[in-house]
Design an enzyme around this catalytic site. Structure first.
Site, PDB file in Angstrom:
ATOM      1  CE  LYS A  97      -2.840   2.717   3.101  1.00  0.00           C
ATOM      2  NZ  LYS A  97      -3.701   2.768   4.290  1.00  0.00           N
ATOM      3  N   GLY A 158      -7.771   8.478  10.618  1.00  0.00           N
ATOM      4  CA  GLY A 158      -7.976   8.485  12.063  1.00  0.00           C
ATOM      5  C   GLY A 158      -9.048   9.430  12.572  1.00  0.00           C
ATOM      6  CB  ALA A 184      -8.225   7.000   5.425  1.00  0.00           C
ATOM      7  N   GLY A 185     -10.808   7.163   7.369  1.00  0.00           N
ATOM      8  CA  GLY A 185     -11.867   8.086   7.770  1.00  0.00           C
ATOM      9  C   GLY A 185     -13.203   7.462   8.122  1.00  0.00           C
ATOM     10  CG  ASN A 206      -6.017   0.703  11.954  1.00  0.00           C
ATOM     11  OD1 ASN A 206      -6.336   0.245  13.046  1.00  0.00           O
ATOM     12  ND2 ASN A 206      -4.761   0.914  11.671  1.00  0.00           N
ATOM     13  CB  THR A 207      -8.983   4.940  13.433  1.00  0.00           C
ATOM     14  OG1 THR A 207      -7.667   5.157  12.928  1.00  0.00           O
ATOM     15  CG2 THR A 207      -9.188   5.782  14.683  1.00  0.00           C
TER      16      THR A 207
END
Lengths: 255, 66
Positions: A97, A158, A184-185, A206-207
């Site tokens: 990535k 995040g 993301a996000g 992830n986050t």
């Protein structure tokens, strides 16, 4: 119904990809991965700190997962290429990535450097998944540079803000032949579901999982949402109308 | 003699091979990657590589990431 995600010629059995950062403890990661059903799992590469006892992340990732190392920490194409080559030398495969970031406040990717790195690494035989700001022309250049998928952000890394780039991502889904993986996000399962309903090929989370009160249950919730969204996309959502339309015939009423 | 190890000046014994240094540091070779003088060095070369004064070593491992 045959509906497999294919990345770099390889069939992937889950449309939810998960990251391994920010968990309160590494020991819950195996259960999180299990709960998410994810087959592709992201990791980062860092210098070993010889002054402190540190654990190896690989000990927590089930053997049957496909590792997707990222190039986080790279500020330009050259650094991304260096990290990618190191990651491959670990023997974990040829997926990478690309993440090239020089903006520390919003962590927004540098599309131009990302295209450069994609071009170099795809020629070296990597299966390149570039993280990018959703822009159609940049995405087309990533295709030309040999990317295996395109990974536009939903919101800054995040932030858990959700699919803030919805309209731009929709354009990429319509115009780009490669799988579009929203990365993301995304903060909630409903947002992952929304991305899948739009026609995203997959999402990377992830986050939102790592910072949930119960990360394992949240991983399961994301897995369900991604499946629901994909099924809705394949089912073809009905048209949106301005005015009401009765669900029953407007005839045969009692006098 | 002195080498640079992950950006820090580090004293090591003369004639030490890369694999010996890795073992001294208590690392599992199959879990790490090494850049030797700015080039990725694959594992099969680690036992043949004898470290020299001024060498630049980067030793990395995977950590959590998204």
């Amino acid at each position: 119904m045959y509906d497999k995600l294919v990345i770099g010629g390889r069939e992937i059995n889950s449309r939810l990809l998960v990251g391994t950062g920010k968990f309160p403890s590494n020991s819950i990661i195996p259960d999180v991965i299990m709960g998410s059903g994810a087959q592709i799992v992201t990791v980062a590469l860092r210098r070993i700190d010889f002054d402190s006892e540190d654990e190896n992340m690989l000990n927590y990732i089930p053997q049957n997962c496909i590792l997707l190392p990222n190039t986080s920490g790279a500020r330009n194409a050259e650094e991304a290429v260096r990290i990618a080559r190191l990651a491959r030398a670990s023997g974990c495969g040829n997926l990478i990535k690309i993440e090239v970031i020089s903006d520390n406040k919003y962590l927004l990717p540098d599309n131009q450097e990302t295209i450069k790195a994609t071009d170099i690494l795809s020629k070296e035989g990597f299966v390149v998944l570039p993280y990018m700001s959703p822009d159609l022309m940049a995405a087309k250049r990533l295709v030309d540079a040999g990317a295996a998928a395109v990974m536009p952000l939903g919101a800054p890394i995040g932030t858990n803000k959700g699919l803030k780039t919805r309209e731009m991502i929709k354009i990429l889904i319509n115009e780009i032949e490669l799988p579009i993986i929203v990365d993301a996000g995304l903060g909630k399962p409903s947002e992952a579901c929304e991305a899948m309903e739009l026609g995203a090929a997959a999402v990377l989370v992830n986050t939102a999982i790592a910072t949930a009160k119960d990360p394992v249950a949240m991983a399961e919730a994301f897995a369900l949402a991604v499946k629901a969204g994909r099924k809705a996309f394949l089912s073809g959502t009905g048209a949106v109308k301005e005015y009401a339309e009765a669900s029953s015939p407007l005839t045969g009423f009692l006098a | 003699m002195e080498i640079s190890l992950n950006g820090k000046k580090t004293d090591i014994d003369e004639g030490l091979s890369l694999i010996e240094l890795i073992e001294q540091k208590g690392l599992e070779p199959e879990r790490i990657v090494v850049e030797y003088n700015h080039q990725v060095l694959s594992k099969e070369h680690w036992d043949k590589t004898i470290l020299k004064e001024g060498d630049n070593l980067e030793v990395l491992r995977f950590v959590g990431g998204g």
